[in-house]
Design a protein around this motif. Structure first.
Motif, short mmCIF file in Angstrom:
data_model
loop_
_atom_site.label_atom_id
_atom_site.label_comp_id
_atom_site.label_asym_id
_atom_site.label_seq_id
_atom_site.Cartn_x
_atom_site.Cartn_y
_atom_site.Cartn_z
N ARG A 202 0.84 -1.44 -0.42
CA ARG A 202 -0.21 0.02 0.20
C ARG A 202 0.90 1.05 0.25
N SER B 200 1.80 3.63 -3.16
CA SER B 200 0.76 4.97 -3.00
C SER B 200 2.20 5.69 -3.21
N ASP C 22 -4.03 6.21 -3.06
CA ASP C 22 -4.78 5.33 -2.03
C ASP C 22 -5.04 3.94 -2.36
N LEU C 23 -4.77 3.23 -2.40
CA LEU C 23 -4.66 1.54 -2.26
C LEU C 23 -6.39 1.95 -0.51
#
Length: 108
Positions: free
Chosen positions: A83, A87, A93-94
């Motif tokens: 993540r 990012s 943004d996951l």
């Protein structure tokens, strides 16, 4: 060529029955089982005929892998690293499609 007489028939029938019983006895015997008590106190019986692999797979190799409960901390850490890396590299943004608490639930 062998010729059977009436006196040979009972002997031949007995031999056929014995041969059928010996070859079929393995099909009638049950596979080994093991029982254990799970965390809720229930007794669970495992039939080893179905565990741990399908036909053609090396079951011994599968037994070397850790249990799912042991994988959870490492999997969560890996997801956090992925993540942050994605990012940082892309600015995206996951967000999880389902709550992280459900990732390792029994339904999954």
């Amino acid at each position: 060529m062998m010729r059977l007489t009436l006196t040979d028939l009972p002997r031949a029938a007995v031999l056929l029955v014995v041969a059928a019983l010996l070859t079929g006895s393995s099909a009638w015997s049950s596979s080994p089982t093991s029982s254990y008590t799970d965390s809720s106190g229930q007794t669970v019986t495992v039939d080893w005929a179905d565990y741990p692999a399908h036909t053609g797979q090396d079951g011994e190799a599968l037994l070397e892998y850790p249990d799912q409960a042991e994988l959870e901390p490492g999997a969560r850490q890996l997801m956090d690293v992925l993540r942050v890396t994605i990012s940082d590299a892309s600015g995206v943004d996951l967000k999880a499609a389902e709550p992280e608490s459900a990732w390792f639930g029994d339904e999954n």
